[in-house]
Design a protein around this motif. Structure first.
Motif, mmCIF file in Angstrom:
data_model
loop_
_atom_site.group_PDB
_atom_site.id
_atom_site.type_symbol
_atom_site.label_atom_id
_atom_site.label_comp_id
_atom_site.label_asym_id
_atom_site.label_seq_id
_atom_site.Cartn_x
_atom_site.Cartn_y
_atom_site.Cartn_z
ATOM 1 N N ALA A 27 1.051 -1.002 0.041
ATOM 2 C CA ALA A 27 0.097 0.368 0.070
ATOM 3 C C ALA A 27 0.817 1.073 -0.099
ATOM 4 O O ALA A 27 0.669 2.160 -0.523
ATOM 5 N N GLU A 28 2.444 1.117 0.763
ATOM 6 C CA GLU A 28 2.663 2.080 0.884
ATOM 7 C C GLU A 28 3.037 2.868 -0.340
ATOM 8 O O GLU A 28 3.759 3.341 -0.998
ATOM 9 N N TYR A 29 4.153 1.530 -1.123
ATOM 10 C CA TYR A 29 4.760 1.985 -1.746
ATOM 11 C C TYR A 29 3.710 2.142 -3.448
ATOM 12 O O TYR A 29 3.716 2.874 -3.872
ATOM 13 N N ALA A 30 2.390 1.600 -3.761
ATOM 14 C CA ALA A 30 1.553 1.974 -4.742
ATOM 15 C C ALA A 30 0.795 3.196 -4.259
ATOM 16 O O ALA A 30 0.979 4.645 -5.369
ATOM 17 N N LEU A 31 0.770 4.137 -3.327
ATOM 18 C CA LEU A 31 0.515 5.213 -3.485
ATOM 19 C C LEU A 31 2.020 6.361 -3.526
ATOM 20 O O LEU A 31 1.841 7.466 -3.902
ATOM 21 N N ALA A 32 2.850 5.638 -3.191
ATOM 22 C CA ALA A 32 4.152 6.300 -3.515
ATOM 23 C C ALA A 32 4.599 6.639 -5.036
ATOM 24 O O ALA A 32 5.252 7.515 -5.855
ATOM 25 N N HIS A 33 4.259 5.497 -5.559
ATOM 26 C CA HIS A 33 4.505 5.237 -6.937
ATOM 27 C C HIS A 33 2.864 4.228 -8.136
ATOM 28 O O HIS A 33 2.939 3.236 -8.484
ATOM 29 N N PRO A 34 2.380 5.762 -7.597
ATOM 30 C CA PRO A 34 0.948 4.929 -8.915
ATOM 31 C C PRO A 34 1.207 4.474 -10.202
ATOM 32 O O PRO A 34 0.757 4.103 -10.457
ATOM 33 N N GLY A 55 2.079 -12.030 -2.761
ATOM 34 C CA GLY A 55 1.199 -11.302 -1.940
ATOM 35 C C GLY A 55 0.576 -10.481 -2.830
ATOM 36 O O GLY A 55 -0.529 -9.509 -2.208
ATOM 37 N N MET A 56 1.071 -9.368 -4.264
ATOM 38 C CA MET A 56 0.595 -8.191 -4.530
ATOM 39 C C MET A 56 -0.931 -8.823 -5.306
ATOM 40 O O MET A 56 -1.783 -8.593 -4.525
ATOM 41 N N VAL A 57 -1.363 -10.070 -5.610
ATOM 42 C CA VAL A 57 -2.538 -10.906 -5.852
ATOM 43 C C VAL A 57 -3.627 -10.551 -4.288
ATOM 44 O O VAL A 57 -4.450 -9.951 -4.854
ATOM 45 N N ARG A 58 -2.941 -10.728 -3.618
ATOM 46 C CA ARG A 58 -3.636 -10.663 -1.830
ATOM 47 C C ARG A 58 -3.795 -9.473 -1.673
ATOM 48 O O ARG A 58 -4.892 -9.566 -0.976
ATOM 49 N N PHE A 59 -2.861 -8.734 -2.099
ATOM 50 C CA PHE A 59 -2.836 -7.157 -2.206
ATOM 51 C C PHE A 59 -4.304 -6.373 -2.852
ATOM 52 O O PHE A 59 -5.587 -6.043 -1.465
#
Length: 271
Positions: A27-34, A55-59
């Motif tokens: 989530a932190e990576y996604a917000l920082a690197h959309p 893990g990406m799929v679970r996310f």
């Protein structure tokens, strides 16, 4: 059901505190690197976020998507409708620079700086300037704190604010005295705190202590889940695009300059 990028961003911020450790990291990576989330493959994203593809799929499923592909469509919607094509240009610049081993990457850094500045100009930071200036005008003293990569921004702010005739103090932590310097802040003071990943723990601890004493905090950071965001009265979210593992301070310094000039103009009006 999440239908737009804005809904997705709100869902990421809302879910962040309750997600398990690895999913919170995504989530932190996604917000920082959309932009990465919109353009890269699951294998590349797993490597960069240091989380497995499963893990990406679970996310994605934790956010209510059927899988990674459906989630990525929402990120692409944000890329197409909320951000101009400069993100795609940066993606292309990164790809080109990675294939040019041993050659200068200056053009890639220039493109990243331009993109970061364009994003700043279209972000809510412009609207937040007035709120931050209001707090600075009403303050008795201004204190500026940052460490490591963010320190040049704090150093410039302290220098420039001093030229406006406002008492401005740079908390530099010399001799390991960061905490002691922070304890000098008084009720009517304002703390300008700057921190970006991996977030200097000294600055995070200072912000938490100062905010707990009712002192106003203005934050320059990267994300709504940044550890200094929640305690801030005004929080600027500044995107600094990364090239080959390096991030400049182009947008951060521009915002600092805009803040100083806006404060100077306001002070002229009230004199």
């Amino acid at each position: 059901m999440i239908q737009t990028y804005e809904h997705l961003r709100q869902a990421l911020v809302g879910a962040h505190p309750t997600l398990p450790g690895r999913l919170r990291q995504i989530a932190e990576y996604a917000l920082a690197h959309p932009d990465d989330m919109a353009l890269e493959t699951i294998a590349v994203l797993s490597e960069r976020s240091e989380v497995s593809p499963s893990g990406m799929v679970r996310f994605a499923r934790a956010l209510g998507f059927s899988g990674f592909t459906e989630m990525q469509k929402s990120f692409r919607e944000g890329l197409l409708h909320h951000m101009p094509d400069y993100r795609a240009r940066i993606h292309a610049a990164r790809s080109a620079s990675s294939s040019e081993q041993g050659t200068p990457r200056l053009q890639s850094f220039v493109e990243a700086g331009i993109a970061s500045l364009q994003h700043l100009g279209e972000s809510e930071s412009i609207l937040q300037l007035n709120a931050a200036v209001d707090l600075l005008v009403a303050s008795e003293r201004i204190h500026v704190a940052a460490q490591r990569r963010s320190f040049p921004v704090a150093s410039y702010l302290a220098y420039a604010l001093g030229h406006l005739g406002r008492p401005a103090h740079l908390l530099d932590g010399v001799g390991g005295m960061f905490g002691e310097q922070g304890r000098n802040l008084q009720e009517r003071d304002v703390l300008l705190a700057i921190s970006f990943p991996p977030y200097a723990q000294e600055v995070v601890a200072l912000v938490e202590d100062v905010a707990s004493r009712g002192i106003v905090v203005i934050a320059l950071t990267d994300s709504p889940v940044s550890p200094i965001h929640a305690a801030a009265k005004v929080a600027f979210e500044v995107l600094e695009l990364e090239v080959a593992g390096f991030r400049s301070l182009s947008a951060s310094m521009c915002l600092a300059l805009g803040l100083v000039v806006s404060l100077g103009e306001r002070l002229e009006q009230v004199r």
